[in-house]
Design an enzyme around this catalytic site. Sequence first.
Site, PDB file in Angstrom:
ATOM      1  CB  CYS A   1      -0.915   0.007   1.211  1.00  0.00           C
ATOM      2  SG  CYS A   1      -1.870  -1.518   1.432  1.00  0.00           S
TER       3      CYS A   1
ATOM      4  N   GLY B   1       4.541   6.954  -1.508  1.00  0.00           N
ATOM      5  CA  GLY B   1       5.869   6.360  -1.472  1.00  0.00           C
ATOM      6  C   GLY B   1       6.798   6.765  -0.355  1.00  0.00           C
ATOM      7  N   GLY B   2       6.292   7.380   0.709  1.00  0.00           N
ATOM      8  CA  GLY B   2       7.175   7.771   1.805  1.00  0.00           C
ATOM      9  C   GLY B   2       7.927   6.597   2.403  1.00  0.00           C
ATOM     10  CE  LYS B   3       4.681   3.599   7.136  1.00  0.00           C
ATOM     11  NZ  LYS B   3       3.879   4.827   6.964  1.00  0.00           N
TER      12      LYS B   3
ATOM     13  CG  ASP C   1       1.450   2.535   5.751  1.00  0.00           C
ATOM     14  OD1 ASP C   1       0.788   2.523   6.801  1.00  0.00           O
ATOM     15  OD2 ASP C   1       1.861   3.588   5.214  1.00  0.00           O
TER      16      ASP C   1
ATOM     17  CB  CYS D   1      -1.167   5.966  10.914  1.00  0.00           C
ATOM     18  SG  CYS D   1      -2.319   6.223   9.557  1.00  0.00           S
TER      19      CYS D   1
END
Length: 393
Positions: A209, A213-215, A281, A334
């Site tokens: 997920c 694209g931060g992770k 995520d 989160c």
Amino acid sequence: MTPAARVQAAIDILDRVIEAAKGQGAPADRIIAEWAKANRYAGSKDRRAVRELAYDAIRHCGEVPANGRAAMLALLARDETLAVLFDGSKYGPGPRQEGEPVAEAGVAPAWLMERLAASDIEGDEAAALMSRAPLDVRVNTLKAERDALELPEPGEALALSQALRFDGGTPVEQWDAYREGRIEVQDHGSQIACSAARVLPGETVIDLCAGAGGKTLALAAAMENRGRLIASDTDRRRLSQLAPRAQRAGATIIEERLLDPGKEMAALGDLEAQADCVLIDAPCSGVGTWRRKPEAKWRLTPDRLARFAATQDNLLSLGAKLVKPGGRLVFVTCSLLDDEGADRFAAFLQGHETWRGDAPDLPLGRARGQGFRLSPFHDGTDGFFVARAHLPC
């Protein structure tokens, strides 16, 4: 703008935020940005003051207010200096009327407070969800190291070796280090969640997920740009934001795959039982991000929460199909609600008897079920549930 005009502007914004929350419309930050664009006469100090008033009211009110004026009136109990601004002056709010509605103070709607309490989030820990968030960055090890990086401000060193913290609102996106990809904005809790994946150079890793694209970028750095990293998502708009970010960061191993909801294996079939690690995520209520998006507490309903939980169950089952024997699956939300954390992971392990819980070694967080929970109150991060499972050979 006069102080009274600022209050009325905040009331107008709050009216739009409340209606958007009821109808799943635009988030507060976008509404405020649209107001600023449409009211260019307002100077930077005016815009900042109006924004702060609106967010103060959102944080102060538990139940969804009747309207923006009711939300702003609720602030008077905490800030008496606002009362004199309800004077009917030009561009300002009209005088208070006897018996007019005033919003209730609180952290969140009553039903949601009950769910939080059932997950042992009460008192000061619940109140911390309405505090103000700092700004965290991750030093991109594909281009820099924290100890050798020169920035306009030094930042506070955090638990992870490449994490730095600054005051909220610090203009890091204007810094050369950001434009050149040496730093990325990423909450410390999100960085810790990525570290739970324990990815290694040369592995095959799937960010199921990926969103914007931060992770994914954090995983690419941990893999030292060696191996295979697949970033997939069902949201074309968000996934399209990854390529320019990856180029700036120097992340060259990322493959993008757009998924069709309900038909994900059509795009991922060649990866079945191939991944060393799958990071999920998962979409969730976002309770852990209320410090940044406090109006999200008004957007959530019991039905939406149940749909999020069902999606999380489906994603866990999907991710399990992609992991090879000896590989691992990392589940992240989160949220601080057990409905979207410990309960979901326990249900997964119960329904997949070949899998074993594999508690990650995290620098922060507290055990919750068979995973860990990070919270603003205890850890100074956004709220996260993080768990890892291992598929024996």
